[in-house]
Design a protein around this motif. Structure first.
Motif, PDB file in Angstrom:
ATOM      1  N   UNK B  57       0.842  -1.201   0.000  1.00  0.00           N
ATOM      2  CA  UNK B  57       0.000   0.000   0.000  1.00  0.00           C
ATOM      3  C   UNK B  57       0.867   1.238   0.000  1.00  0.00           C
ATOM      4  N   UNK B  58       0.353   2.278  -0.625  1.00  0.00           N
ATOM      5  CA  UNK B  58       1.093   3.536  -0.677  1.00  0.00           C
ATOM      6  C   UNK B  58       0.796   4.340   0.576  1.00  0.00           C
ATOM      7  N   UNK B  59       1.568   5.379   0.757  1.00  0.00           N
ATOM      8  CA  UNK B  59       1.345   6.302   1.865  1.00  0.00           C
ATOM      9  C   UNK B  59       0.032   7.040   1.632  1.00  0.00           C
ATOM     10  N   UNK B  60      -0.813   7.020   2.653  1.00  0.00           N
ATOM     11  CA  UNK B  60      -2.156   7.589   2.464  1.00  0.00           C
ATOM     12  C   UNK B  60      -2.126   9.115   2.333  1.00  0.00           C
ATOM     13  N   UNK B  61      -1.038   9.727   2.726  1.00  0.00           N
ATOM     14  CA  UNK B  61      -0.963  11.193   2.662  1.00  0.00           C
ATOM     15  C   UNK B  61      -0.588  11.661   1.262  1.00  0.00           C
ATOM     16  N   UNK B  62       0.500  11.094   0.763  1.00  0.00           N
ATOM     17  CA  UNK B  62       0.980  11.597  -0.515  1.00  0.00           C
ATOM     18  C   UNK B  62       0.917  10.563  -1.636  1.00  0.00           C
ATOM     19  N   UNK B  63       0.432   9.353  -1.349  1.00  0.00           N
ATOM     20  CA  UNK B  63       0.271   8.347  -2.390  1.00  0.00           C
ATOM     21  C   UNK B  63       1.575   7.769  -2.891  1.00  0.00           C
ATOM     22  N   UNK B  64       2.617   7.758  -2.082  1.00  0.00           N
ATOM     23  CA  UNK B  64       3.924   7.271  -2.551  1.00  0.00           C
ATOM     24  C   UNK B  64       4.273   5.944  -1.898  1.00  0.00           C
ATOM     25  N   UNK B  65       5.120   5.226  -2.615  1.00  0.00           N
ATOM     26  CA  UNK B  65       5.686   3.994  -2.106  1.00  0.00           C
ATOM     27  C   UNK B  65       7.144   3.960  -2.553  1.00  0.00           C
ATOM     28  N   UNK B  66       8.016   3.520  -1.658  1.00  0.00           N
ATOM     29  CA  UNK B  66       9.421   3.450  -2.054  1.00  0.00           C
ATOM     30  C   UNK B  66      10.041   2.202  -1.449  1.00  0.00           C
ATOM     31  N   UNK B  67      11.006   1.678  -2.184  1.00  0.00           N
ATOM     32  CA  UNK B  67      11.702   0.467  -1.744  1.00  0.00           C
ATOM     33  C   UNK B  67      12.998   0.356  -2.508  1.00  0.00           C
ATOM     34  N   UNK B  68      13.858  -0.485  -1.984  1.00  0.00           N
ATOM     35  CA  UNK B  68      15.127  -0.760  -2.667  1.00  0.00           C
ATOM     36  C   UNK B  68      15.169  -2.183  -3.193  1.00  0.00           C
ATOM     37  N   UNK B  69      14.234  -3.001  -2.713  1.00  0.00           N
ATOM     38  CA  UNK B  69      14.224  -4.401  -3.180  1.00  0.00           C
ATOM     39  C   UNK B  69      12.847  -4.994  -2.932  1.00  0.00           C
ATOM     40  N   UNK B  70      12.576  -6.071  -3.642  1.00  0.00           N
ATOM     41  CA  UNK B  70      11.324  -6.803  -3.446  1.00  0.00           C
ATOM     42  C   UNK B  70      11.658  -8.265  -3.180  1.00  0.00           C
ATOM     43  N   UNK B  71      10.729  -8.937  -2.472  1.00  0.00           N
ATOM     44  CA  UNK B  71      10.961 -10.330  -2.110  1.00  0.00           C
ATOM     45  C   UNK B  71       9.918 -11.213  -2.769  1.00  0.00           C
ATOM     46  N   UNK B  73       7.924 -14.803  -3.975  1.00  0.00           N
ATOM     47  CA  UNK B  73       7.326 -15.905  -3.228  1.00  0.00           C
ATOM     48  C   UNK B  73       8.299 -17.050  -2.980  1.00  0.00           C
ATOM     49  N   UNK B  74       9.272 -17.207  -3.862  1.00  0.00           N
ATOM     50  CA  UNK B  74      10.211 -18.313  -3.666  1.00  0.00           C
ATOM     51  C   UNK B  74      11.331 -17.951  -2.704  1.00  0.00           C
ATOM     52  N   UNK B  75      11.237 -16.763  -2.123  1.00  0.00           N
ATOM     53  CA  UNK B  75      12.242 -16.347  -1.141  1.00  0.00           C
ATOM     54  C   UNK B  75      13.375 -15.547  -1.726  1.00  0.00           C
ATOM     55  N   UNK B  76      13.427 -15.451  -3.013  1.00  0.00           N
ATOM     56  CA  UNK B  76      14.528 -14.692  -3.619  1.00  0.00           C
ATOM     57  C   UNK B  76      14.255 -13.193  -3.472  1.00  0.00           C
ATOM     58  N   UNK B  77      15.343 -12.460  -3.620  1.00  0.00           N
ATOM     59  CA  UNK B  77      15.265 -11.010  -3.441  1.00  0.00           C
ATOM     60  C   UNK B  77      15.536 -10.340  -4.764  1.00  0.00           C
ATOM     61  N   UNK B  78      14.709  -9.428  -5.081  1.00  0.00           N
ATOM     62  CA  UNK B  78      14.914  -8.668  -6.303  1.00  0.00           C
ATOM     63  C   UNK B  78      15.396  -7.281  -5.905  1.00  0.00           C
ATOM     64  N   UNK B  79      16.677  -7.091  -6.066  1.00  0.00           N
ATOM     65  CA  UNK B  79      17.266  -5.827  -5.663  1.00  0.00           C
ATOM     66  C   UNK B  79      17.232  -4.874  -6.839  1.00  0.00           C
ATOM     67  N   UNK B  80      16.963  -3.620  -6.524  1.00  0.00           N
ATOM     68  CA  UNK B  80      16.920  -2.632  -7.600  1.00  0.00           C
ATOM     69  C   UNK B  80      18.336  -2.136  -7.869  1.00  0.00           C
ATOM     70  N   UNK B  81      18.770  -2.409  -9.066  1.00  0.00           N
ATOM     71  CA  UNK B  81      20.110  -1.980  -9.420  1.00  0.00           C
ATOM     72  C   UNK B  81      20.015  -1.057 -10.620  1.00  0.00           C
TER      73      UNK B  81
END
Lengths: 441, 143
Positions: B57-71, B73-81
């Motif tokens: 979910x995004x931030x309810x105030x400004x509608x933003x979401x931020x991350x450096x990686x995603x995980x 279902x198989x447990x692997x990590x998708x890092x933003x490069x």
């Protein structure tokens, strides 16, 4: 120069106005006098207590054609709205009603009857009397004329003048019918007056009895002084009885209900009948009368209440009614969305009563409004969860999202299977599911 | 001025090499802002990777979401490069879901996604007439 121009213009304007004024005559107003104003094809009828005839009707004080279905000025339905009415019911006595005699009673004109073929006496001005019994009774012996023949005096009437003496050689003739005026020319009754045919006089020929009277005039007895007044050529208008508040005959109330013209008394009677009627089928019929009446009046609020009551406590097996109600609820906000889903489901349970293109279009519409309602509920739940990050709010949001996803998928599948537009269904499904793979995209 | 430049140079020389290495492994931050066609943030929107089961979910105030990686279902990590093509699905109740592909840069990764409302036209739906449901006259049957 300017003066000449002014006069020239005045003359031209006057000529134009004169032309305009003279262009109109009575033929311009033929539309105001329709030949057949009644929906059942008759010249006159009674609709909801209002008499319609060939003349112009008056609506709110303004003349209007009697066959106008809507009032031109306020677009309200008139008595001639519905084309589905049957023949107007006649509520008077069979044979009509004898018109009451006026205060000053002029000598009534006798019924026109042809002269007997074997009448040996030369015709005089005395109108042909109705056949009298064989034994002729003279009410009063008239003085014998110089010819020596005895001629009966006319029947005693207050203002009856003395009869003219018979010509020389005149023979005995039967007593005339209700005191005719001996010198007056026979006034032909425009509407034939019913007179009971008397037996033929002895020795005389059988005179054909007058034409039977129309139903509006009661058959007068044999001439015994009953005063029958001739009526005019037009049909005697039946005075429209005020609509009764009875609701025993539901079929009779249907036309009025279709036009939204049930009276307050009738509505109250129907409402009380719903409360007291033991038979469910009768309550169903009564409720439908009220529903149709409210719909025709345009009272959406009352219509909704009545339909809701019908579906909740009388019968919910009519898919048309469930469909209409769900459709009406879908036009509201998120507060009605639960009702949309519920009644759309009831309608879909009985969708087998539809067929063909009706089936296709209505099932599609029901699934559409169901999916839309689920989307509204989900959106509302999400907003609540955004404001209140509680577990309950999250659970509600997830629940409504699952419903929205499911109903949107059902709608999408049916749209594809029935060959109808599925773009909106796909968009809803993908939005609720979060990805296109669930929706087969 | 000279003193400041010297101080900075000194700090850089003294920085922990491990921290530097960790910084490189963390991935590049990507910020997604979800708005409607008018530019107003949509507080109920969510962002997810197509392969991911979780919805962010995004931030309810400004509608933003931020991350450096995603995980995944198989447990692997998708890092933003930097240089990678990042696929994201952005959705919100009542809005058309958007799939975006964003090429991650070394820095200042701000992605604004505008969602369109799902318009469902009110077609001319015919309303059936409610009948009076009168009984049908039965024909007399011979017994």
């Amino acid at each position: 120069m300017m003066r000449a121009n002014f006069w020239t213009r005045s003359v031209v304007a006057g000529l134009v106005l004169m032309g305009t004024a003279s262009a109109e005559d009575w033929t311009s107003w033929t539309g105001l006098f329709p030949a057949v104003p009644c929906s059942d094809g008759w010249l006159g009828c009674v609709v909801g207590g209002q008499s319609l005839g060939a003349g112009a009707a008056t609506v709110a004080g303004i003349p209007a054609a009697a066959n106008a279905r809507l009032n031109w000025w306020d677009l309200q339905p008139t008595a001639a709205l519905s084309p589905f009415v049957g023949l107007s019911a006649y509520s008077g006595p069979i044979g009509g009603v004898v018109a009451p005699p006026p205060a000053a009673e002029p000598p009534p004109a006798p019924a026109p009857a042809p002269a007997p073929p074997e009448e040996p006496v030369a015709q005089n001005d005395t109108p042909a009397p109705a056949p009298a019994p064989a034994s002729i009774r003279e009410p009063a012996p008239a003085p014998a004329p110089s010819g020596g023949s005895l001629r009966p005096a006319p029947a005693p009437v207050a203002a009856a003048p003395a009869p003219t003496p018979a010509p020389a050689g005149g023979s005995l003739r039967p007593a005339p019918a209700p005191a005719p005026s001996p010198v007056a020319a026979p006034t032909p009754a425009p509407a034939p007056v019913a007179v009971a045919p008397a037996p033929a006089p002895a020795g005389g020929s059988l005179r054909p009895s007058p034409a039977p009277a129309p139903a509006s005039v009661a058959p007068a007895p044999a001439p015994t002084g009953a005063s029958l007044r001739p009526t005019n050529n037009n049909v005697t208008p039946v005075s429209a009885a005020p609509p009764s508040d009875s609701c025993d005959d539901l079929v009779m109330l249907e036309p009025n209900a279709l036009m939204g013209q049930l009276t307050k008394g009738q509505t109250s009677c129907l409402e009380s009948r719903i409360a007291t009627e033991p038979q469910q089928t009768t309550r169903d019929k009564v409720s439908r009368l009220l529903i149709n009446n409210a719909y025709a009046k345009g009272d959406k609020g009352a219509w909704e209440q009545l339909v809701k009551r019908h579906l909740e406590s009388i019968d919910r097996s009519d898919p048309d009614m469930c469909y209409n109600y769900a459709l009406q609820l879908s036009r509201g906000g998120v507060g009605r969305a639960q009702g949309v889903v519920r009644w759309a489901d009831y309608a879909l349970e009985n969708k087998a009563k539809w067929s063909g293109s009706t089936y296709k279009s209505r099932v599609f519409a029901l699934m559409k409004i169901k999916a839309e309602a689920a989307m509204k509920l989900w959106k509302d739940a999400e907003e609540k969860y955004t404001a209140d990050r509680s577990d309950e709010a999250e659970a509600a949001s997830n629940k409504y999202r699952a419903n929205a996803k499911e109903y949107a998928k059902e709608w999408l599948d049916y749209a594809k299977a029935s060959g109808q537009d599925s773009s909106a269904a796909l968009a809803l499904c993908v939005s609720a599911a979060g990805n296109a793979s669930y929706c087969g995209g | 001025m000279k003193f400041r430049a010297l101080a900075l140079l000194f700090a850089g020389l003294l920085s922990d090499p491990a921290m530097a290495a960790k910084k490189e492994d963390a991935g590049v931050e990507v910020k997604v802002q979800v708005v409607d066609l008018k530019g107003e943030p949509i507080p109920t929107s969510v962002v997810r990777h197509p392969s991911e089961s979780d919805r962010h979910r995004v931030n309810s105030e400004d509608g933003t979401w931020k991350a450096t990686a995603l995980y995944m279902p198989d447990g692997s990590e998708l890092r933003f490069t930097p240089g990678m093509d990042l696929e994201l699905e952005v959705s919100a109740p009542g809005y058309k879901t958007q799939q975006v592909v964003y090429q991650v840069r070394k820095s200042r990764n701000v992605l604004q996604v505008a969602l369109e409302v799902i318009e469902i036209t009110e077609e001319n739906v015919e309303e059936p007439i409610i009948t009076f449901k009168q009984d049908k006259v039965r024909e007399a049957t011979e017994e």
